[in-house]
Design a protein around this motif. Sequence first.
Motif, PDB file in Angstrom:
ATOM      1  N   GLY A 159      47.701  41.479  39.813  1.00 60.83           N
ATOM      2  CA  GLY A 159      47.336  42.539  38.887  1.00 60.83           C
ATOM      3  C   GLY A 159      47.680  42.177  37.452  1.00 60.83           C
ATOM      4  O   GLY A 159      48.209  41.105  37.171  1.00 60.83           O
ATOM      5  N   ALA A 160      47.371  43.105  36.571  1.00 67.38           N
ATOM      6  CA  ALA A 160      47.677  42.893  35.158  1.00 67.38           C
ATOM      7  C   ALA A 160      48.369  44.130  34.619  1.00 67.38           C
ATOM      8  O   ALA A 160      47.951  45.249  34.878  1.00 67.38           O
ATOM      9  N   ARG A 195      41.606  36.725  34.157  1.00 63.49           N
ATOM     10  CA  ARG A 195      42.042  35.509  34.857  1.00 63.49           C
ATOM     11  C   ARG A 195      43.197  35.821  35.803  1.00 63.49           C
ATOM     12  O   ARG A 195      43.656  34.956  36.532  1.00 63.49           O
ATOM     13  N   ALA A 196      43.684  37.048  35.790  1.00 63.45           N
ATOM     14  CA  ALA A 196      44.632  37.482  36.814  1.00 63.45           C
ATOM     15  C   ALA A 196      43.846  37.749  38.091  1.00 63.45           C
ATOM     16  O   ALA A 196      42.644  37.996  38.040  1.00 63.45           O
ATOM     17  N   GLY A 197      44.492  37.687  39.235  1.00 66.28           N
ATOM     18  CA  GLY A 197      43.783  38.027  40.461  1.00 66.28           C
ATOM     19  C   GLY A 197      44.476  37.501  41.703  1.00 66.28           C
ATOM     20  O   GLY A 197      45.280  36.563  41.636  1.00 66.28           O
ATOM     21  N   GLN A 247      44.863  49.431  22.308  1.00 66.11           N
ATOM     22  CA  GLN A 247      43.738  50.173  22.873  1.00 66.11           C
ATOM     23  C   GLN A 247      42.835  49.268  23.718  1.00 66.11           C
ATOM     24  O   GLN A 247      42.448  49.622  24.827  1.00 66.11           O
ATOM     25  N   HIS A 248      42.513  48.099  23.195  1.00 68.41           N
ATOM     26  CA  HIS A 248      41.648  47.200  23.977  1.00 68.41           C
ATOM     27  C   HIS A 248      42.383  46.697  25.215  1.00 68.41           C
ATOM     28  O   HIS A 248      41.789  46.565  26.277  1.00 68.41           O
ATOM     29  N   THR A 249      43.677  46.431  25.074  1.00 66.94           N
ATOM     30  CA  THR A 249      44.436  45.942  26.230  1.00 66.94           C
ATOM     31  C   THR A 249      44.391  46.978  27.350  1.00 66.94           C
ATOM     32  O   THR A 249      44.216  46.645  28.515  1.00 66.94           O
ATOM     33  N   LYS A 250      44.525  48.241  26.987  1.00 67.53           N
ATOM     34  CA  LYS A 250      44.515  49.309  27.998  1.00 67.53           C
ATOM     35  C   LYS A 250      43.235  49.306  28.831  1.00 67.53           C
ATOM     36  O   LYS A 250      43.230  49.769  29.964  1.00 67.53           O
ATOM     37  N   ARG A 251      42.178  48.790  28.266  1.00 68.23           N
ATOM     38  CA  ARG A 251      40.915  48.780  29.027  1.00 68.23           C
ATOM     39  C   ARG A 251      40.931  47.722  30.120  1.00 68.23           C
ATOM     40  O   ARG A 251      40.152  47.797  31.063  1.00 68.23           O
ATOM     41  N   PHE A 252      41.778  46.712  29.968  1.00 65.97           N
ATOM     42  CA  PHE A 252      41.684  45.578  30.897  1.00 65.97           C
ATOM     43  C   PHE A 252      42.904  45.424  31.781  1.00 65.97           C
ATOM     44  O   PHE A 252      43.015  44.459  32.524  1.00 65.97           O
ATOM     45  N   ILE A 253      43.863  46.343  31.665  1.00 66.79           N
ATOM     46  CA  ILE A 253      45.019  46.300  32.549  1.00 66.79           C
ATOM     47  C   ILE A 253      44.984  47.549  33.416  1.00 66.79           C
ATOM     48  O   ILE A 253      44.308  48.514  33.085  1.00 66.79           O
ATOM     49  N   VAL A 271      37.197  31.050  45.646  1.00 67.75           N
ATOM     50  CA  VAL A 271      36.101  31.521  46.491  1.00 67.75           C
ATOM     51  C   VAL A 271      35.789  32.980  46.199  1.00 67.75           C
ATOM     52  O   VAL A 271      34.672  33.331  45.843  1.00 67.75           O
ATOM     53  N   GLN A 272      36.784  33.839  46.348  1.00 73.67           N
ATOM     54  CA  GLN A 272      36.542  35.253  46.056  1.00 73.67           C
ATOM     55  C   GLN A 272      37.848  35.976  45.785  1.00 73.67           C
ATOM     56  O   GLN A 272      38.910  35.527  46.178  1.00 73.67           O
ATOM     57  N   ARG A 273      37.725  37.095  45.095  1.00 77.23           N
ATOM     58  CA  ARG A 273      38.898  37.932  44.840  1.00 77.23           C
ATOM     59  C   ARG A 273      39.180  38.792  46.053  1.00 77.23           C
ATOM     60  O   ARG A 273      38.282  39.185  46.780  1.00 77.23           O
ATOM     61  N   ARG A 274      40.442  39.087  46.250  1.00 70.02           N
ATOM     62  CA  ARG A 274      40.838  40.016  47.301  1.00 70.02           C
ATOM     63  C   ARG A 274      41.449  41.244  46.645  1.00 70.02           C
ATOM     64  O   ARG A 274      41.819  41.226  45.487  1.00 70.02           O
ATOM     65  N   GLY A 275      41.562  42.311  47.429  1.00 72.84           N
ATOM     66  CA  GLY A 275      42.209  43.501  46.896  1.00 72.84           C
ATOM     67  C   GLY A 275      43.665  43.208  46.611  1.00 72.84           C
ATOM     68  O   GLY A 275      44.303  42.420  47.300  1.00 72.84           O
ATOM     69  N   ALA A 276      44.189  43.836  45.588  1.00 73.07           N
ATOM     70  CA  ALA A 276      45.597  43.634  45.251  1.00 73.07           C
ATOM     71  C   ALA A 276      46.398  44.775  45.864  1.00 73.07           C
ATOM     72  O   ALA A 276      46.368  45.884  45.358  1.00 73.07           O
TER      73      ALA A 276
END
Lengths: 588, 475
Positions: free
Chosen positions: A228-229, A370-372, A403-409, A202-207
């Motif tokens: 989180g990631a 896809r984490a959340g 470097q790319h991973t750092k953008r998404f974690i 339904v929706q994401r919540r704050g972690a």
Amino acid sequence: MANEVGTITWISGPVVRARGSRHVGMLELVEVGQDRLVGEVIGLKGDQMTVQVYEETAGMQPGAPIYGTGLPLSVELGPGLIQSIYDGVQRPLPLIEQAMGSFINRGARFDSISREKKWKYTPKANVGDEVKGGTILGVAMETDTFEHRVMVHPDDKGTLTWVAPAGEYTVNDTIAKIKTGKEEKSVTMLQRWPVRRPRPFVQRRGANIPLITGQRILDTFFPVAKGGAAGIPGPFGSGKTVTQHSIAKWADAEVIVYIGCGERGNEMTEVLQEFPHLVDPRSGRPLMERTVLIANTSNMPVAAREASIYTGITIAEYYRDMGYHVALMADSTSRWAEALREVSGRLEEMPAEEGYPAYLAGRLAEFYERAGYVDNLNGSQGSVSIVGAVSPPGGDFSEPVTQHTKRFIRCFWALDKSLASARHFPAINWLDSYSEYIEDVGNWWREKTGKDWLAMRTKAMELLSEEARLSQIVKLVGPDALPYAERMVLETSRLIREGILQQNATDSVDAYSSVEKQIRLLELVLYFHERGMAIVKRGAPINLIHDLPVVDTIIRAKSSVTNEEINKLDDIQKMIDQQMGQLDAEYR
Amino acid sequence: MSEATVLGGQEVVGVGRIEGPIMVVEGASNVSYDEVVEIQDVRGDTRRGRVLEVGEGFAVVQVFAGSTGLSIDGTRVRFLGNTLHMPVAEEMLGRIFDGLGTPIDGGPEPLTDVYRDVNGQPINPTARIYPRDYIQTGISTIDGVNTLLRGQKLPLFSGAGMPHDQLAAQIVRQATLGRVAGAPQTEGEEFAIVFAAMGVKNDVADYFRKSFTESGALTRVAMFLNLADDPPVERIVTPRAALTLAEYLAYDLGKHVLVVLTDMTNYGEALRQISNVRGEVPSRKGYPGYLYSDLASLYERTGRIRTSEGSITQIPILTMPNDDMTHPMPDLTGYITEGQIVLGRELYYAGVYPPVTVLPSLSRLMKDGIGKGRTRDDHPRWGAQLYAGYAKTQDIRALASVIGEEELSEVDQKYLKFGRAFEREFVNQAFTENRTIERTLEIGWKLLSMLPKGELTRVTLDEIKQYYKGDDASS
């Protein structure tokens, strides 16, 4: 069910081209050649299709047939996933061993989930109920204690017209019937889901609840939130795998999905042989009873390595949908990126950086997103937390995958070769690491422990960065040139490093630190600092503090005081009071 | 590989294109990916190759012996209908083969009807047994702080000119099944040895042959030699042929096999050469993007499986170009193998043998093969303490070089002494010296006793009481 749809025209390693693109869809699962090897359509151009094959293609010839299935690459979801070990495309490795012996042959086809095994099932919904995707129909006992909540497939909805009574069922048995309009559909405990499509919520919540791992440097200093990631990059030998194993063992998640992606065979064997004998400190059950393993080791086919990440995350989402907290370890995402690169290279795509395809960043983003922590379709809440290991070539963090991973974690645990060389484990560098969840989880700590974790953590980090600055000076002029107050900082920092940050994963007491023990240890060290500082400021020589017997006691407390008897730490505080008190009196 | 020759298959006369060791054969049908071919030049000499890529009506073939002397029109290519297989037999121990597994010692082809695919197959992780039995090599820097286990892959990272060959020879000569400290040495079964040389000089191969002869091991050794002047492309097959035999000996016959592969850097270069000729997209330093997977397909052919008593232990030797550990070959190797033994130039120049630089060296499996009931209870913490102490010595040396030794604190001076003694007494040992595990532990404790007790936070207080021999009265 599979029809011949095309003919192979070209073969190079795991990539095959074939005529007959009109009869297949993009990302459709196909069977390749007489041996019917599993493959996936990854490109369509004119009459040609490009297929990546999840098994070894040696011996295959142009002219061999390709069979379509009409389905995308999917996983089977249902009771029986837990305690399983699969390869990258969800084939059960124990069955492959039974059928083929110690080595993995080609063309193995097995059900991912046993069709024979019976599960103790209790219905939770009633005839006449309106149900929709995610609604819990009943509960199957997947282990003695683990409730597998059987849900309506996300694409289905309607009215329940029949519900199976409590009893023992296989995953093929009908456990409910749902009527939508005029159609009535039989529902079993088994569902399929395409791996590349995130399962809906339904929706994401704050972690803002931390994923507690029992590892002090993680929980106390660089926490990751549930949902989180986090990324663990590090050169070889710096302890990525040991850290991943520690998290898999001790994290307070209800389900663990561990993906060994292009890594060593012996490591997976270690998990397989160790986890059934380790006891989850919370449930008291063997750790294996909450674990799903995906093993696509480095010498197994490279395309299946690419798929393994998706197989794992889909299983994780499925348990999240039931309302569980799931932690997923991917060791190592670099090997997955290399699999992308290898397939991309065979397709002769234009490379971006270091030979990686330009869509590398996009794929990494899709995965980590896809984490959340989410509100599920059925109203429950669940989370998927991702911990991805990264293996940068030469330990150089400027390479594309890191470097790319750092953008998404939002949480970065930087492993450090020099710490590992000095056998300081976990070799996570406290100055290079960061967590963006610190503010988010502060409240949780306050409610849970009644202590101001945030302030204590900040103080400890201040000391450690001060130590880094001072040790630059010490390298030039030696420690004796520093004033006592600054040397007190060095003393306390040593206590933090050796007494808190260092943690021995093989020591039965030290391997897992409860939250209460963690904060109490930190409090103790800071208390020591405060008392010591007051004394040296009045002129007491620093070596008197250095030589206090309590210093050794504090450093050893991590392994001498168990989680159950943390009140023993009060005794150590009394020792500090007593020994510092004497000094205090002398220099008053 | 006479079997494959007999099988026969379709023959094509003339090839479309020749470029380096790669040729494109047109007009062939029913060619399989990875199939073996036999190539005959105009003079009638034959060489072998394998299919790298196959399309409708054409096949890209890699020629093992190189394409020198091949012509567009006069070359006959016969597709042999199978992937590369080789005969395996116990009697291959004591024999010498070329890089493709053909005998070159003047003896006959091995008499056997067991043929195996040189590419092997991945071991199912559920079929493995996790390694737990340590191998006593008699070398303190290995047994003490980087313990080698049966079924482990532990490479030697070295540099040109350093004594990695001696060290490997010493390991092979001295290796016995480990035992608990204090227990009597039982007469253990000796290791079978499979030795693969890739692109090394004749001298190196001779050195190993001599060393095996002197230690009386020659009858237990199978040597696969692709020397510096042999065709580089064959190097791709050499370790695979060696490991195919090793797998047969270990998993079919239940032997404990030690595999020495030297030099992996030359292997990587051969792989790069072929990738380059094929015009593949390179990743780092021109190596192909699949270097990791390719190396894994060799290194992962190590271990123990549940259906056999035997084991394969691998000791690959790798000379790091310019002593650079971040070079793709050592780097990717380190990511696959279970640790590494690193040789260092500084110790070598200081006359220390074996010049094992302890700090970057590592055995990942050590923790599972030592300690109570395996070596001795204190071993794991003792090892961590030695490491921590020696690491601290390095910092203090850096400090001493700035402010001078005299300015150091008393404790720091003790560390300096400890560091020197560590290199001279623990690391350093004679080429012929075979230390027992007790001896190694004893030397370690003697060194630790040079430090104040308060510095020894990795070992337990009980262990200090039992083994510490220093005169330090503090704490």
